[in-house]
Write a protein that holds these residues in place. Structure first.
Motif, mmCIF file in Angstrom:
data_model
loop_
_atom_site.group_PDB
_atom_site.id
_atom_site.type_symbol
_atom_site.label_atom_id
_atom_site.label_comp_id
_atom_site.label_asym_id
_atom_site.label_seq_id
_atom_site.Cartn_x
_atom_site.Cartn_y
_atom_site.Cartn_z
ATOM 1 N N ARG A 65 0.824 -1.207 0.000
ATOM 2 C CA ARG A 65 0.000 0.000 0.000
ATOM 3 C C ARG A 65 0.859 1.259 0.000
ATOM 4 N NH1 ARG A 65 0.070 2.071 5.157
ATOM 5 N NH2 ARG A 65 0.928 0.658 6.734
ATOM 6 N N VAL A 66 0.212 2.338 -0.410
ATOM 7 C CA VAL A 66 0.823 3.659 -0.295
ATOM 8 C C VAL A 66 0.698 4.102 1.154
ATOM 9 C CG1 VAL A 66 0.709 6.071 -1.007
ATOM 10 C CG2 VAL A 66 0.319 4.252 -2.681
ATOM 11 N N ALA A 67 1.837 4.358 1.790
ATOM 12 C CA ALA A 67 1.832 4.704 3.209
ATOM 13 C C ALA A 67 2.139 6.168 3.469
ATOM 14 C CB ALA A 67 2.863 3.845 3.961
ATOM 15 N N GLN A 68 2.964 6.782 2.637
ATOM 16 C CA GLN A 68 3.376 8.164 2.860
ATOM 17 C C GLN A 68 3.585 8.871 1.530
ATOM 18 O OE1 GLN A 68 6.547 8.746 5.838
ATOM 19 N NE2 GLN A 68 6.516 6.533 6.164
ATOM 20 N N ILE A 81 6.132 3.280 0.011
ATOM 21 C CA ILE A 81 5.377 2.041 -0.190
ATOM 22 C C ILE A 81 5.648 1.089 0.972
ATOM 23 C CG2 ILE A 81 4.919 0.100 -1.717
ATOM 24 C CD1 ILE A 81 4.277 2.835 -2.943
ATOM 25 N N ALA A 82 4.599 0.642 1.606
ATOM 26 C CA ALA A 82 4.701 -0.403 2.620
ATOM 27 C C ALA A 82 4.347 -1.725 1.945
ATOM 28 C CB ALA A 82 3.758 -0.125 3.778
ATOM 29 N N SER A 83 5.342 -2.597 1.814
ATOM 30 C CA SER A 83 5.154 -3.839 1.075
ATOM 31 C C SER A 83 5.572 -5.027 1.926
ATOM 32 C CB SER A 83 5.999 -3.820 -0.206
ATOM 33 O OG SER A 83 6.108 -5.122 -0.746
ATOM 34 N N VAL A 90 9.197 0.732 4.848
ATOM 35 C CA VAL A 90 8.774 1.614 3.755
ATOM 36 C C VAL A 90 9.905 1.698 2.742
ATOM 37 C CG1 VAL A 90 8.164 3.977 3.089
ATOM 38 C CG2 VAL A 90 7.201 2.995 5.174
ATOM 39 N N LYS A 91 9.560 1.584 1.476
ATOM 40 C CA LYS A 91 10.498 1.851 0.391
ATOM 41 C C LYS A 91 9.929 2.998 -0.444
ATOM 42 C CE LYS A 91 13.759 0.177 -0.190
ATOM 43 N NZ LYS A 91 15.103 0.365 0.463
#
Length: 373
Positions: A65-68, A81-83, A90-91
């Motif tokens: 998901r998109v986190a930030q 991206i939190a994967s 987060v990447k």
């Protein structure tokens, strides 16, 4: 008039303050976070709060998901991206957005993925290349994803355990889904990179036919199973992972073990060159030698020879930059040379053909190097 002007300014400031406050509430209430720069959030994104909240809940099929978000300027947006498959919380991926892009747009844009080299990350192109200038008039989204310094753009072997990090799956499945669902990316893509990213760009295009319309390698080692002296990788210097303190077998296994050698073969662009049929290809390297270019130049030349010798041959562009080595002087020139080809392949502007005088188009067949290992 003065009173009206002050009233307008107060309204704008109040709206910006409300926007930031509500964004902070989103952060406090949920797991998503948006970091918005005053003014840029309004001028650069033209967003509604409802749309922003929807983007921050965008998910891939497997739950990534998109986190930030962090706006850097009017057209540069960093997306966190939190994967579950990267092995990290987060990447980041840097997006350079085209003119006309807004949160609420109904249009979609093609995407060029730029892959970084070893011991680098998602800011490397902004810090060292002319990507902002090159893409200023491009009608495409430029996506620069972070992996890690020795990712090899691969799902790691991990001593037979598999599991995170799975960079190939992240880049070919999760990230395209998130960009297409949350950032108006279309399904039209190209992929390019330098050094480790050049190797990654070609092998991703080979392993996923049809996913990318074009691919470019700038100083990539395109035949990791062959070292400069013709030796077997794993016995000499051509080993992924060592550059960031990981044993090479953590990524692709040990090429001396037959079952693991198959992993190396799958990740060897030279061996899989025939899979590039139907894809536009740009290859370049420098001729001045040095440790890393001594891997890139001969393997790039061999891959060009193989593409030209296939039946039917795979038309492509090959550039040998005289006096250039493994650095940004070389890669900036290579990017500028490849840019019109990459844009035209995805239907973006400015489209065109390669005009650099050190580059040639190779449709003619020539003898290829032997595949024997």
């Amino acid at each position: 008039m003065k009173t009206g002007g002050r009233f307008f300014r107060r309204c704008v400031c109040a709206f910006a303050t409300l926007l930031l406050a509500l964004t902070m509430q989103l952060t406090a209430a949920g797991s998503a976070q948006a970091v918005l720069l005053p003014g840029i959030a309004l001028a650069g994104a033209s967003q509604s709060l409802q749309t922003l909240q929807a983007v921050l809940s965008t998910k891939a099929d497997d739950g990534a998901r998109v986190a930030q978000e962090r706006w850097q300027d009017q057209r540069t947006l960093d997306v966190g991206i939190a994967s579950p498959i990267t092995g990290e919380p987060v990447k980041w991926v840097r997006l350079l957005l085209p003119s006309g892009w807004t949160r609420d747009a109904t249009a979609t844009w093609p995407t060029l993925y730029l892959l970084h080299g070893g011991v680098a990350g998602y800011t490397i192109y902004s810090d060292n290349s002319d990507v902002a200038k090159l893409s200023a008039d491009s009608s495409a989204i430029i996506a620069i994803p972070d992996t890690n310094g020795c990712s090899s753009y691969s799902d790691w072997y991990n001593a037979g355990k598999s599991g995170p990090p799975e960079w190939e799956t992240y880049l070919t499945t999760e990230l395209p889904q998130l960009l297409e669902r949350g950032y108006h990316a279309s399904g039209v893509r190209a992929v390019a990179g330098y050094s480790m990213g050049g190797q990654g760009a070609l092998k991703l295009a080979e392993n996923h036919p049809g996913l990318y319309r074009a691919t470019a390698s700038w100083s990539g080692d395109l035949d990791p199973l062959r070292t400069p002296d013709g030796g077997l990788a794993g016995t000499a210097i051509d080993t992924p992972g060592l550059i960031c303190g990981k044993g090479f077998s953590a990524i692709w296994g040990d090429p001396k073990v037959p079952a693991q050698r198959a992993i190396w073969e799958r990740n060897d662009p030279y061996l899989n060159a025939a899979k590039l049929a139907g894809t536009r290809v740009f290859l370049s390297a420098g001729d001045s030698g040095g440790f890393q270019e001594n891997l890139a130049q001969p393997t790039t030349a061999a891959t060009s020879d193989k593409l030209a010798s296939l039946s039917p041959p795979v038309p492509h562009t090959y550039c040998l930059f005289k006096g250039y080595s493994h650095d940004w002087t070389d890669w900036k020139r290579a990017m500028a040379a490849a840019w019109p080809l990459l844009m035209s392949s995805i239907g973006a502007t400015p489209a065109g053909e390669v005009t650099d005088t050190d580059c040639v188009t190779r449709p003619a067949a020539v003898p290829a190097a032997s595949d024997a290992r």
